[in-house]
Motif scaffolding. Structure first.
Motif, PDB file in Angstrom:
ATOM      1  N   PHE A   3     -10.563   2.270 -61.530  1.00  0.00           N
ATOM      2  CA  PHE A   3     -11.920   2.069 -61.044  1.00  0.00           C
ATOM      3  C   PHE A   3     -12.309   0.616 -61.293  1.00  0.00           C
ATOM      4  N   VAL A   4     -13.247   0.120 -60.478  1.00  0.00           N
ATOM      5  CA  VAL A   4     -13.685  -1.269 -60.538  1.00  0.00           C
ATOM      6  C   VAL A   4     -15.206  -1.285 -60.560  1.00  0.00           C
ATOM      7  N   ILE A   5     -15.778  -2.087 -61.431  1.00  0.00           N
ATOM      8  CA  ILE A   5     -17.231  -2.239 -61.491  1.00  0.00           C
ATOM      9  C   ILE A   5     -17.620  -3.404 -60.589  1.00  0.00           C
ATOM     10  N   THR A   6     -18.556  -3.133 -59.676  1.00  0.00           N
ATOM     11  CA  THR A   6     -18.918  -4.103 -58.649  1.00  0.00           C
ATOM     12  C   THR A   6     -20.319  -4.686 -58.883  1.00  0.00           C
ATOM     13  N   GLY A   7     -20.822  -5.390 -57.887  1.00  0.00           N
ATOM     14  CA  GLY A   7     -22.046  -6.179 -57.935  1.00  0.00           C
ATOM     15  C   GLY A   7     -23.293  -5.586 -58.559  1.00  0.00           C
ATOM     16  N   PRO A   8     -23.641  -4.340 -58.286  1.00  0.00           N
ATOM     17  CA  PRO A   8     -24.890  -3.824 -58.870  1.00  0.00           C
ATOM     18  C   PRO A   8     -24.943  -3.895 -60.391  1.00  0.00           C
ATOM     19  N   CYS A   9     -23.807  -3.936 -61.039  1.00  0.00           N
ATOM     20  CA  CYS A   9     -23.769  -4.030 -62.505  1.00  0.00           C
ATOM     21  C   CYS A   9     -24.271  -5.392 -62.980  1.00  0.00           C
ATOM     22  N   GLU A  10     -24.132  -6.403 -62.149  1.00  0.00           N
ATOM     23  CA  GLU A  10     -24.556  -7.748 -62.551  1.00  0.00           C
ATOM     24  C   GLU A  10     -26.053  -7.817 -62.829  1.00  0.00           C
ATOM     25  N   THR A  11     -26.830  -6.984 -62.179  1.00  0.00           N
ATOM     26  CA  THR A  11     -28.271  -7.002 -62.398  1.00  0.00           C
ATOM     27  C   THR A  11     -28.746  -5.886 -63.317  1.00  0.00           C
ATOM     28  N   GLU A  12     -27.925  -4.891 -63.553  1.00  0.00           N
ATOM     29  CA  GLU A  12     -28.347  -3.734 -64.349  1.00  0.00           C
ATOM     30  C   GLU A  12     -27.728  -3.701 -65.741  1.00  0.00           C
ATOM     31  N   LYS A  13     -26.393  -3.735 -65.824  1.00  0.00           N
ATOM     32  CA  LYS A  13     -25.658  -3.639 -67.095  1.00  0.00           C
ATOM     33  C   LYS A  13     -26.179  -2.500 -67.971  1.00  0.00           C
ATOM     34  N   ALA A  14     -26.251  -1.311 -67.420  1.00  0.00           N
ATOM     35  CA  ALA A  14     -26.792  -0.157 -68.131  1.00  0.00           C
ATOM     36  C   ALA A  14     -25.899   0.281 -69.296  1.00  0.00           C
ATOM     37  N   GLY A  15     -24.588   0.386 -69.100  1.00  0.00           N
ATOM     38  CA  GLY A  15     -23.663   0.672 -70.183  1.00  0.00           C
ATOM     39  C   GLY A  15     -23.312   2.122 -70.424  1.00  0.00           C
ATOM     40  N   GLU A  16     -23.853   3.044 -69.639  1.00  0.00           N
ATOM     41  CA  GLU A  16     -23.486   4.444 -69.823  1.00  0.00           C
ATOM     42  C   GLU A  16     -21.990   4.663 -69.660  1.00  0.00           C
ATOM     43  N   GLU A  57     -13.559   3.245 -56.670  1.00  0.00           N
ATOM     44  CA  GLU A  57     -12.111   3.337 -56.845  1.00  0.00           C
ATOM     45  C   GLU A  57     -11.467   2.116 -56.198  1.00  0.00           C
ATOM     46  N   GLU A  58     -10.429   1.637 -56.809  1.00  0.00           N
ATOM     47  CA  GLU A  58      -9.773   0.409 -56.350  1.00  0.00           C
ATOM     48  C   GLU A  58      -9.415   0.458 -54.865  1.00  0.00           C
ATOM     49  N   TYR A  59      -8.904   1.579 -54.400  1.00  0.00           N
ATOM     50  CA  TYR A  59      -8.486   1.655 -52.998  1.00  0.00           C
ATOM     51  C   TYR A  59      -9.651   1.823 -52.032  1.00  0.00           C
ATOM     52  N   ASP A  60     -10.870   2.017 -52.537  1.00  0.00           N
ATOM     53  CA  ASP A  60     -12.057   2.119 -51.682  1.00  0.00           C
ATOM     54  C   ASP A  60     -12.843   0.812 -51.597  1.00  0.00           C
ATOM     55  N   LEU A  61     -12.367  -0.232 -52.254  1.00  0.00           N
ATOM     56  CA  LEU A  61     -13.093  -1.502 -52.237  1.00  0.00           C
ATOM     57  C   LEU A  61     -13.113  -2.116 -50.851  1.00  0.00           C
ATOM     58  N   THR A  62     -14.263  -2.665 -50.485  1.00  0.00           N
ATOM     59  CA  THR A  62     -14.356  -3.435 -49.250  1.00  0.00           C
ATOM     60  C   THR A  62     -13.754  -4.814 -49.525  1.00  0.00           C
ATOM     61  N   PRO A  63     -13.437  -5.575 -48.491  1.00  0.00           N
ATOM     62  CA  PRO A  63     -12.912  -6.923 -48.731  1.00  0.00           C
ATOM     63  C   PRO A  63     -13.862  -7.776 -49.589  1.00  0.00           C
ATOM     64  N   GLU A  64     -15.168  -7.589 -49.426  1.00  0.00           N
ATOM     65  CA  GLU A  64     -16.139  -8.342 -50.218  1.00  0.00           C
ATOM     66  C   GLU A  64     -16.119  -7.925 -51.687  1.00  0.00           C
ATOM     67  N   GLN A  65     -15.809  -6.668 -51.958  1.00  0.00           N
ATOM     68  CA  GLN A  65     -15.799  -6.158 -53.328  1.00  0.00           C
ATOM     69  C   GLN A  65     -14.496  -6.460 -54.068  1.00  0.00           C
ATOM     70  N   GLU A  66     -13.462  -6.842 -53.374  1.00  0.00           N
ATOM     71  CA  GLU A  66     -12.173  -7.099 -54.014  1.00  0.00           C
ATOM     72  C   GLU A  66     -12.249  -8.219 -55.047  1.00  0.00           C
ATOM     73  N   THR A  67     -13.226  -9.092 -54.915  1.00  0.00           N
ATOM     74  CA  THR A  67     -13.387 -10.159 -55.905  1.00  0.00           C
ATOM     75  C   THR A  67     -13.700  -9.579 -57.287  1.00  0.00           C
ATOM     76  N   TYR A  68     -14.322  -8.392 -57.332  1.00  0.00           N
ATOM     77  CA  TYR A  68     -14.645  -7.768 -58.615  1.00  0.00           C
ATOM     78  C   TYR A  68     -13.387  -7.259 -59.328  1.00  0.00           C
ATOM     79  N   LEU A  69     -12.398  -6.823 -58.579  1.00  0.00           N
ATOM     80  CA  LEU A  69     -11.117  -6.458 -59.177  1.00  0.00           C
ATOM     81  C   LEU A  69     -10.443  -7.707 -59.739  1.00  0.00           C
ATOM     82  N   GLU A  70     -10.498  -8.787 -58.992  1.00  0.00           N
ATOM     83  CA  GLU A  70      -9.922 -10.050 -59.448  1.00  0.00           C
ATOM     84  C   GLU A  70     -10.615 -10.546 -60.715  1.00  0.00           C
TER      85      GLU A  70
END
Length: 78
Positions: A3-16, A57-70
């Motif tokens: 699994f990969v954590i993407t953009g919405p975490c940058e503004t929330e960082k909830a931590g659950e 999930e890693e295989y569901d990432l859009t091309p824009e979201q792949e930077t978060y895996l990197e």
């Protein structure tokens, strides 16, 4: 796969996600949380509790979201 954590975490960082991970593969970085793809067992517990739907999930990432895996791979030195 992992699994990969993407953009919405940058503004929330909830931590659950950290508290429910059975293998302790999630760490807090400076700008967001990261999942170590070498340790993640793909159980989905983190995705189920994320209040901002930032985890994909890693295989569901859009091309824009792949930077978060990197970013995660760089964070963990992979």
């Amino acid at each position: 796969m992992a699994f990969v954590i993407t953009g919405p975490c940058e503004t929330e960082k909830a931590g659950e996600c950290v508290t429910v991970c059975p293998v302790d593969c999630i760490e807090e970085g400076q700008d967001q949380f990261y999942i170590n793809p070498d340790i993640c067992i793909d159980c989905g517990a983190c995705k189920a509790v994320c209040p901002v739907d930032a985890i994909e999930e890693e295989y569901d990432l859009t091309p824009e979201q792949e930077t978060y895996l990197e970013k995660a791979e760089k964070y963990f030195g992979i």
